[in-house]
Scaffold this motif. Structure first.
Motif, PDB file in Angstrom:
ATOM      1  N   UNK A  11       0.848  -1.192   0.000  1.00  0.00           N
ATOM      2  CA  UNK A  11       0.000   0.000   0.000  1.00  0.00           C
ATOM      3  C   UNK A  11       0.881   1.240   0.000  1.00  0.00           C
ATOM      4  N   UNK A  12       0.451   2.251  -0.739  1.00  0.00           N
ATOM      5  CA  UNK A  12       1.060   3.581  -0.659  1.00  0.00           C
ATOM      6  C   UNK A  12      -0.091   4.580  -0.641  1.00  0.00           C
ATOM      7  N   UNK A  13      -0.532   4.976   0.538  1.00  0.00           N
ATOM      8  CA  UNK A  13      -1.680   5.886   0.631  1.00  0.00           C
ATOM      9  C   UNK A  13      -1.493   7.194  -0.129  1.00  0.00           C
ATOM     10  N   UNK A  14      -0.275   7.692  -0.198  1.00  0.00           N
ATOM     11  CA  UNK A  14      -0.056   8.968  -0.886  1.00  0.00           C
ATOM     12  C   UNK A  14      -0.290   8.818  -2.388  1.00  0.00           C
ATOM     13  N   UNK A  15       0.227   7.754  -2.976  1.00  0.00           N
ATOM     14  CA  UNK A  15      -0.006   7.500  -4.397  1.00  0.00           C
ATOM     15  C   UNK A  15      -1.469   7.126  -4.631  1.00  0.00           C
ATOM     16  N   UNK A  16      -2.038   6.341  -3.720  1.00  0.00           N
ATOM     17  CA  UNK A  16      -3.443   5.949  -3.846  1.00  0.00           C
ATOM     18  C   UNK A  16      -4.371   7.150  -3.748  1.00  0.00           C
ATOM     19  N   UNK A  17      -3.878   8.235  -3.160  1.00  0.00           N
ATOM     20  CA  UNK A  17      -4.645   9.476  -3.073  1.00  0.00           C
ATOM     21  C   UNK A  17      -4.417  10.405  -4.255  1.00  0.00           C
ATOM     22  N   UNK A  18      -3.612   9.959  -5.217  1.00  0.00           N
ATOM     23  CA  UNK A  18      -3.413  10.738  -6.425  1.00  0.00           C
ATOM     24  C   UNK A  18      -2.187  11.636  -6.438  1.00  0.00           C
TER      25      UNK A  18
END
Length: 157
Positions: free
Chosen positions: A43-50
């Motif tokens: 998981x990479x929340x920052x990338x997953x957030x755009x």
């Protein structure tokens, strides 16, 4: 009797994905060793957030996610952290190993919001959501250097 393999959510940068703010990874051979006994869920929340890679450094300032140019990226942190949490829950992860000091994945210590490199006690955006759901979390430095288990015991049990 077949036991289900434990599942561990892992900051994607620890698995070799070049998704850190500086466009690099922080591959952890010790985390990769878990593949023998566990299923790893990157998981990479920052990338997953755009947010783009590379991106400007981000810290938590007065409850907001702000980059070094003082641009508020809280909406991206909210979206990415929720998306990552949804994935962790959907996959049934038993624990998480998270990149230390990250504003999204930091576990126990994060930067203080002044972009000076000073650390304070606290958790990143995504880590707080995991803890609210009762998912055990451990910072990558504690796992790598001190040998602590993300499960609080021997991970092969």
């Amino acid at each position: 009797m077949n036991k289900r393999r434990k599942k561990v959510a892992v900051s994607a940068c620890l698995l070799g994905c070049p998704c850190r703010y500086d466009g690099k990874s922080m591959t952890s051979p010790k985390v990769l060793e878990l593949l023998r006994d566990c299923t790893l869920v990157p998981v990479c929340p920052e990338v997953m957030g755009g947010l783009a890679t590379p991106r400007m450094p981000i810290e938590i300032v007065k409850g907001r996610a702000v980059n070094k140019k003082n641009e508020d990226v809280t909406a991206a942190f909210d979206q990415g952290s929720q998306s990552a949490l949804d994935l962790v829950l959907e996959e049934g992860c038993d624990a998480a190993i998270l990149m230390q000091r990250s504003p999204s994945c930091g576990c126990g210590k994060i930067y203080d919001g002044t972009f000076s490199g000073r650390l304070i006690e606290g958790d990143g955006w995504f880590t707080r959501l995991l803890k609210e759901k009762g998912i055990p979390t451990i910072a990558s430095d504690l796992f790598n250097e001190e040998g602590l288990s993300p499960f609080g015991d021997d991970h092969s049990d």
